[in-house]
Design an enzyme around this catalytic site. Structure first.
Site, short mmCIF file in Angstrom:
data_model
loop_
_atom_site.label_atom_id
_atom_site.label_comp_id
_atom_site.label_asym_id
_atom_site.label_seq_id
_atom_site.Cartn_x
_atom_site.Cartn_y
_atom_site.Cartn_z
N HIS B 78 0.84 -1.20 0.00
CA HIS B 78 0.00 0.00 0.00
C HIS B 78 0.88 1.25 0.00
CE1 HIS B 78 -2.82 3.10 1.23
NE2 HIS B 78 -2.07 3.34 2.30
N ASP B 107 6.06 21.92 -26.41
CA ASP B 107 6.03 20.56 -25.87
C ASP B 107 7.10 20.50 -24.78
OD1 ASP B 107 6.06 17.68 -25.46
OD2 ASP B 107 5.12 17.52 -27.43
N TRP B 143 7.05 0.19 3.92
CA TRP B 143 7.53 0.97 2.77
C TRP B 143 8.88 1.59 3.07
CZ3 TRP B 143 8.60 6.18 1.52
CH2 TRP B 143 8.41 7.10 2.55
N SER B 171 12.87 6.29 -14.07
CA SER B 171 11.75 7.03 -14.64
C SER B 171 11.66 8.43 -14.03
CB SER B 171 10.46 6.26 -14.40
OG SER B 171 9.36 7.10 -14.50
N SER B 172 11.78 8.52 -12.70
CA SER B 172 11.66 9.83 -12.05
C SER B 172 12.79 10.76 -12.45
CB SER B 172 11.72 9.69 -10.53
OG SER B 172 10.56 9.09 -10.07
N HIS B 255 13.16 11.97 3.53
CA HIS B 255 12.54 13.23 3.91
C HIS B 255 12.33 14.15 2.72
CE1 HIS B 255 10.54 16.05 6.34
NE2 HIS B 255 11.20 16.94 5.63
N GLU B 257 11.84 13.23 -0.14
CA GLU B 257 10.75 12.57 -0.86
C GLU B 257 9.38 13.06 -0.39
OE1 GLU B 257 10.35 10.56 -3.36
OE2 GLU B 257 8.26 9.99 -3.02
N TYR B 259 8.65 15.88 0.66
CA TYR B 259 8.42 17.21 0.09
C TYR B 259 8.22 17.15 -1.41
CZ TYR B 259 8.44 19.28 4.49
OH TYR B 259 8.05 19.60 5.74
N SER B 270 -1.90 27.29 -5.10
CA SER B 270 -1.60 28.69 -5.36
C SER B 270 -2.17 29.16 -6.69
CB SER B 270 -0.09 28.93 -5.35
OG SER B 270 0.45 28.51 -4.13
N HIS B 304 14.90 13.17 11.94
CA HIS B 304 13.74 13.28 12.83
C HIS B 304 12.84 12.05 12.71
CE1 HIS B 304 11.54 15.71 9.46
NE2 HIS B 304 11.29 14.44 9.32
N HIS B 305 13.13 11.20 11.74
CA HIS B 305 12.42 9.92 11.67
C HIS B 305 13.08 8.86 12.55
CE1 HIS B 305 9.85 11.13 8.29
NE2 HIS B 305 10.88 11.87 7.95
N THR B 330 6.64 26.94 6.04
CA THR B 330 5.33 26.31 5.82
C THR B 330 4.23 27.25 6.29
OG1 THR B 330 6.44 24.23 6.31
CG2 THR B 330 4.05 24.17 6.15
N LYS B 333 3.49 30.03 3.86
CA LYS B 333 2.62 29.62 2.75
C LYS B 333 1.15 29.66 3.18
CE LYS B 333 5.49 27.17 -0.22
NZ LYS B 333 5.06 27.73 -1.47
N ARG B 452 1.81 1.43 15.13
CA ARG B 452 1.43 1.25 13.73
C ARG B 452 1.87 -0.13 13.26
NH1 ARG B 452 5.86 4.99 10.53
NH2 ARG B 452 4.68 4.32 8.72
C1 HEM Z 1 5.71 21.36 9.25
C2 HEM Z 1 5.97 20.36 8.52
C3 HEM Z 1 6.32 18.96 8.99
C4 HEM Z 1 6.99 18.55 10.10
C5 HEM Z 1 7.59 19.42 11.20
C6 HEM Z 1 7.04 17.10 10.04
C7 HEM Z 1 7.64 16.30 10.99
C8 HEM Z 1 7.65 14.92 10.95
C9 HEM Z 1 8.31 14.09 11.89
C10 HEM Z 1 9.12 14.57 13.09
C11 HEM Z 1 8.08 12.79 11.54
C12 HEM Z 1 8.61 11.52 12.22
C13 HEM Z 1 7.64 11.02 13.19
C14 HEM Z 1 8.05 9.69 13.76
O1 HEM Z 1 8.25 8.72 13.00
O2 HEM Z 1 8.14 9.62 14.99
C15 HEM Z 1 7.28 12.80 10.37
C16 HEM Z 1 6.84 11.68 9.70
C17 HEM Z 1 6.32 11.71 8.43
N1 HEM Z 1 5.98 12.84 7.72
FE1 HEM Z 1 6.12 14.75 8.38
N2 HEM Z 1 6.42 16.68 8.94
C18 HEM Z 1 5.97 17.77 8.26
C19 HEM Z 1 5.32 17.79 7.06
C20 HEM Z 1 5.16 16.68 6.26
C21 HEM Z 1 4.75 16.73 4.89
C22 HEM Z 1 4.44 17.97 4.11
C23 HEM Z 1 4.72 15.44 4.46
C24 HEM Z 1 4.35 14.86 3.11
C25 HEM Z 1 3.59 15.36 2.23
C26 HEM Z 1 5.09 14.60 5.56
C27 HEM Z 1 5.15 13.24 5.48
C28 HEM Z 1 5.57 12.43 6.48
C29 HEM Z 1 5.62 11.01 6.39
C30 HEM Z 1 5.25 10.16 5.16
C31 HEM Z 1 6.08 10.54 7.62
C32 HEM Z 1 6.20 9.10 8.10
C33 HEM Z 1 7.15 8.26 7.41
C34 HEM Z 1 7.10 6.87 7.98
O3 HEM Z 1 7.65 6.66 9.06
O4 HEM Z 1 6.51 5.98 7.32
N3 HEM Z 1 5.36 15.38 6.64
N4 HEM Z 1 7.03 14.12 10.02
CU LIG Z 2 10.52 13.83 7.51
#
Ligand code: HEM
Ligand SMILES: [Cu+2]
Lengths: 415, 532
Positions: B78, B107, B143, B171-172, B255, B257, B259, B270, B304-305, B330, B333, B452
């Site tokens: 998924h 084009d 994933w 591809s990307s 990370h 990714e 964004y 916008s 931070h992950h 952020t 915006k 999770r």
């Molecule tokens: C103010 C903006 C953001 C902050 C401060 C932030 C912060 C964080 C932090 C600290 C984690 C890790 C949490 C953990 O695993 O304990 C996290 C996870 C995640 N964030 Fe954000 N985030 C922000 C915006 C975004 C945006 C814009 C996206 C994507 C469009 C995003 C997608 C994700 C994803 C996919 C994960 C989890 C990945 C995984 O463990 O599978 N975040 N974020």
């Molecule tokens: Cu992140």
């Protein structure tokens, strides 16, 4: 409620209201889906009502982070509530302005579009003010983190080792004969999670051998793993540390109230990731000492049992228990496994071949597969028993047996 | 460009080929955009079905439908399919359709490569999906595929997974090179960078992010491949390697990714909000700078992950502060969007509804992100449903809502027909309710302590999981309505005007509806210095 601790005194009204909610949250296993749906609807209405009532926040406790039972966990809770409140305020202000705008600045109400498209002052303001808010958040976060990393001398050292899919606890002791070490695995039987029997209290949250620690002592957990990465989490202590093969990481807890604290594995570790809970029993110092003495005695007895000659019946009886506890998740109760990942032990393979390779795979595991080396978790008597059991259960009837002392020779000869 | 000298785009030049080969051989940016968008939608449905398997299993405590082994395959597939198969190709599809039309180019700059970038994808995902039928099953390590679960302990299909990831990466990277070259070289004469619509800007920056980090992803899966088949021990502690190294390399890709999956969404919103507020975008320049700063910061916050892997305190503090900083651009915006709405003259057609929901719900995700950045609290949140709620708020009502907003907004230009507004609004409200019912309770499930990637859970989590599952089915089935609306719109409907929306600005609205097969064969004369 996860733990047995009493709620802090509060006014009777609140207590009642809270109990009502808790009562609804408490699940009785006999409930079917339909009645659960009804209960969910009831719960939703109750929650909606409690949101508008004045003491809404107190009622959220079952849905919020736990305050826990250590100085640190309370600090973390306060920090969480602080940041959460700031975020809610920001959200309310921003969304409030948006919603106001959506209600008022509508074409249908005859609104004429303004022509401004930037304002240096505003843009500076909303860049700089958030920086100050962030600093306000960073200060308490930093000080809490420093407290969490306080590495001063601990009173007790316990090694926590992750296995697929259970935990091993080892009370480090300078004298190796005094060292207590045991496995802690899920107590809930498969019948419960496969819905064949009703789910009892502490479903998926109970273990056979809980970790026991004394209160008011600084305990150091040394977290590591034997196979893949796991993570040892006890919310009430605010301790979550990844258990990583090849690394030993430290975490500390000084528990203030006796009780049973439940936690879980929080790093995906394979098939039974959801089935390796953690239970920590915090007790008074005297009780702890008595327990430890008993454990040390047990360890000694096990050591001695290795010396005696076992009968087939004794080996089979112990073997069946060991099998149920350690082997069954993969090889299944009927021994037929889940091929190809978990091979069948019935009528084929090592279980009916010569005995030495059979002992070897149990002792040393098989590299590159889920079959792990059990020498670290099982004592020689248990290994002898389970091998004997596998060779003679499910109609395998090979007829031979192995004595603990032979296994011991093999294991200690290798070390 | 001087190669093209016709005055009319449709007089003697050829239109599309007939039949299937049109799609296989096409080098036309509009055709390729369409292919990407349909592919992405198919993947969205496939990934969605997997999500529904997960939510159906979690409807009640106990294992009812699937065994844990298969559950893990579902969560893994998924995630992979939604990230690489649904969200990313959808944005590339939008870039294909819109970037040339927005900058007045005939084009994409590299049309043949454009064709390759797309046609690699069906093979990559065909291979990834085929692992479901292999012995030992599909990838089951999440994933994020942390080693050693994804190396020593992985099912044999991991090798196919690695190959599929390589293909997606190729591809990307080709797609991004194309976007960059197109934007930097093919702008209509006189269009400066700071005249470009924000969607073009955000894609330019996204393309650089992609080029920077896709090779890192390729690197990490290659190291896995070496560990699995060629006896190295990059990630094997027993062989002197380091499992934590895997996580550093993965998140150095991972990370940025996340964004990559949100910056183009910023561009879309916008474009839409000013149109329906009938007012210029507030703070264009600061939007560009904020996007660039977010992109820069995204490279220096990856750990931070990994707050629980046992980093020294200095590392934790650094990554906490750096992550908190992202909240500043952020916030800029979000404030700009609100200021754009302020004192506008708003109407609420479907694209606007999705765009406003984006702003609100994405902000909720941003705020929970800020909470996650606070290290001591993250120790409690990490790897619980709180994180699941966070990233689904930024990805579903974030990225996915922006893609839907874009589809409604530009469909009339693409097909020449207006979509059915009543159905569109119905689709919006069903999705909006569905998303929130699904993901809002997950914040609480997480805070209350549910990790999770659990196929089954303790009884105190039962009620909210049930609510969440109901929401997921509502959201999932609403998307069939979207499919219906799109098909209906392609097949007919009220004729769209060239401008389509009365407040719309930009070159794409100056061509007729439906946009002819070839647009801007002659570069347009820019109306005035005010496209943005
Ligand atoms: C103010 C903006 C953001 C902050 C401060 C932030 C912060 C964080 C932090 C600290 C984690 C890790 C949490 C953990 O695993 O304990 C996290 C996870 C995640 N964030 Fe954000 N985030 C922000 C915006 C975004 C945006 C814009 C996206 C994507 C469009 C995003 C997608 C994700 C994803 C996919 C994960 C989890 C990945 C995984 O463990 O599978 N975040 N974020
Ligand atoms: Cu992140």
């Amino acid at each position: 409620m996860v733990k047995g601790a009493m709620p802090k005194p509060m006014d009777q009204d609140r207590v009642n209201h809270r109990l009502e909610l808790l009562d609804m949250t408490k699940t009785q296993s006999s409930l079917g889906a339909v009645s659960r749906v009804k209960r969910v609807v009831k719960l939703l209405t109750a929650l909606a009502a409690s949101v508008v009532s004045t003491h809404a926040l107190a009622d959220w406790s079952a849905l919020n982070m736990t305050k826990g039972v250590t100085e640190i966990s309370r600090q973390v809770y306060d920090l969480h509530m602080l940041i959460f409140t700031i975020c809610v305020v920001i959200g309310v202000v921003v969304f409030g302005i948006m919603i106001w705008s959506m209600l008022v600045h509508r074409k249908s109400l005859g609104a004429e579009p303004a022509s401004f498209s930037h304002s240096t002052k505003l843009e500076y303001a909303w860049t700089i003010i958030p920086i100050f808010i962030l600093i306000g958040m960073a200060v308490p976060a930093t000080s809490t983190l420093r407290d969490m990393y306080d590495a001063s001398e601990a009173d007790i050292d316990i090694e926590v080792r992750g296995y697929q899919w259970k935990w091993q606890y080892r009370y480090l002791n300078d004298d190796p004969t005094q060292e207590v070490k045991f496995m802690s695995a899920l107590l809930t039987p498969p019948d419960e999670y496969y819905n064949r029997t009703p789910k009892r209290e502490h479903y998926l949250a109970d273990v056979d051998n809980p970790l026991v620690i004394p209160i008011n002592k600084k305990v150091r957990f040394l977290v590591t793993s034997n196979d893949v990465i796991h993570s040892w989490w006890v919310p009430d202590f605010a301790v979550k540390k990844d258990a990583i093969p090849g690394f030993v990481h430290e975490a500390w807890a000084k528990v203030e109230e006796p009780g049973i604290y439940r936690g879980k594995c929080t790093e995906l570790c394979g098939k039974d990731h959801g089935f390796m809970p953690i239970v920590v029993k915090a007790v008074e110092q005297e009780e702890y000492e008595a327990w430890l003495a008993m454990k040390q005695q047990e360890a000694l007895e096990v050591y001695e049992t290795v010396g005696k000659t076992w009968t087939m019946a004794e080996l089979m009886e112990t073997g069946e228990k060991v099998y149920a506890q350690h082997c069954q998740t993969c090889h299944q109760a009927n021994g037929e496994g889940i091929p190809p990942a978990f091979p069948s032990l019935v009528g084929q393979g090592l279980a009916i071949g010569p005995i030495d390779p059979h002992i070897d795979i149990v002792v040393n595991g098989k590299a590159g597969s889920a079959m792990q080396a059990f020498a670290a978790q099982l004592n020689p008597a248990e290994i002898a028993a389970v091998v004997t059991y596998e060779r003679n259960a499910w109609g395998n009837d090979v007829g031979d047996l192995v004595q603990p002392r032979e296994v011991n020779a093999l294991v200690s000869g290798e070390e | 460009m001087s190669a093209v000298i016709e005055n009319h785009h449709d007089d003697h030049h050829h239109g599309p080929d007939k039949g299937l080969m049109r799609w296989v051989l096409t080098t036309n940016h509009k055709d390729i955009g369409t292919l990407y968008l349909w592919f992405s939608f198919m993947m969205f449905l496939v990934g969605g079905c997997m999500a529904l398997v997960i939510r159906a299993e979690l409807f009640q405590p106990g294992l009812q439908l699937v065994v844990p082994e298969f559950f893990n395959q579902m969560t893994t597939m998924h995630g992979l399919i939604m990230v690489f198969g649904a969200v990313m190709p959808a944005f590339v599809g939008l870039a294909n359709w819109l970037v040339p039309m927005m900058i007045g180019a005939p084009d994409m700059a590299l049309p043949r490569m454009n064709n390759y970038s797309f046609w690699i994808l069906p093979f990559a995902f065909g291979m990834l999906l085929s692992t479901l039928f292999m012995e030992g099953g599909a990838p089951n390590f999440g994933w994020t595929f942390y080693a050693p679960l994804s190396t020593e302990y992985a099912p044999p299909s991991v090798t196919f997974f690695i190959f599929a990831v390589h293909l997606m990466g190729i591809s990307s990277i080709m797609g991004s090179i194309n976007v960059i070259v197109t934007i930097l070289n093919l702008r209509a004469p006189g269009m400066r960078l700071m005249d470009m619509p924000l969607f073009v800007w955000t894609w330019l920056i996204t393309a650089y992010l992609l080029i920077a980090v896709m090779p890192v992803l390729a690197g990490v899966v290659t190291m896995m491949l070496m560990d699995i088949h060629f006896g190295t021990a990059f990630f094997n502690a027993g062989g002197g390697g380091d499992p934590v190294l895997f996580q550093h390399v993965f998140w150095f890709f991972g990370h940025p990714e996340v964004y990559i999956m949100i910056l183009p969404a910023f561009g879309i919103v916008s474009a839409i909000i000013p149109t329906f507020a009938r007012k210029k975008l507030f703070g264009y320049d600061s939007m560009v700078y904020a996007t660039a700063s977010i992109a820069f910061l995204s490279f220096i916050v990856w750990a931070h992950h990994m707050f629980t892997v046992g980093m020294p305190i200095a590392g934790e503090l650094y990554f906490m502060y750096a992550t908190m900083l992202i909240a500043v651009p952020t916030g800029v915006k979000v404030f700009n969007w609100v200021a754009t709405m302020w004192q506008g003259s708003m109407t609420f057609e479907t694209p606007m509804l999705f765009a406003i929901a984006f702003v609100i719900l994405f902000t909720i995700g941003g705020l929970s992100g800020l909470m996650l950045a606070i290290v001591p609290a993250d120790f409690q949140y990490h790897d619980t449903y709180f994180v699941v709620a966070h990233f689904h708020y930024v990805l579903v009502p974030g990225s996915i809502f922006s893609i839907m907003a874009a589809a409604y907004y530009w469909l009339p230009k693409w097909t020449g027909n207006m979509y059915d507004e009543t159905l569109g609004k119905t689709h919006f409200w069903l999705s909006f309710v569905g998303v929130n019912v699904t993901f809002f309770p997950q914040h609480f499930i997480g805070l209350a302590g549910m990790p999770r990637r659990y196929p089954d859970y303790a009884l105190q989590f039962a009620d909210w999981n049930m609510v969440s599952s109901v929401g997921a089915f509502l959201f999932g089935f609403s998307q069939l309505l979207f499919l219906f609306i799109v098909i209906k719109c392609i097949r007919g409907g009220k004729q769209a005007t060239d401008e389509v929306w009365d407040g719309a600005e930009g070159l794409e609205w100056t061509v007729e509806s439906p946009a002819p097969y070839h647009t801007f064969s002659t570069p347009p004369a820019l109306p005035e210095r005010s496209l943005a």
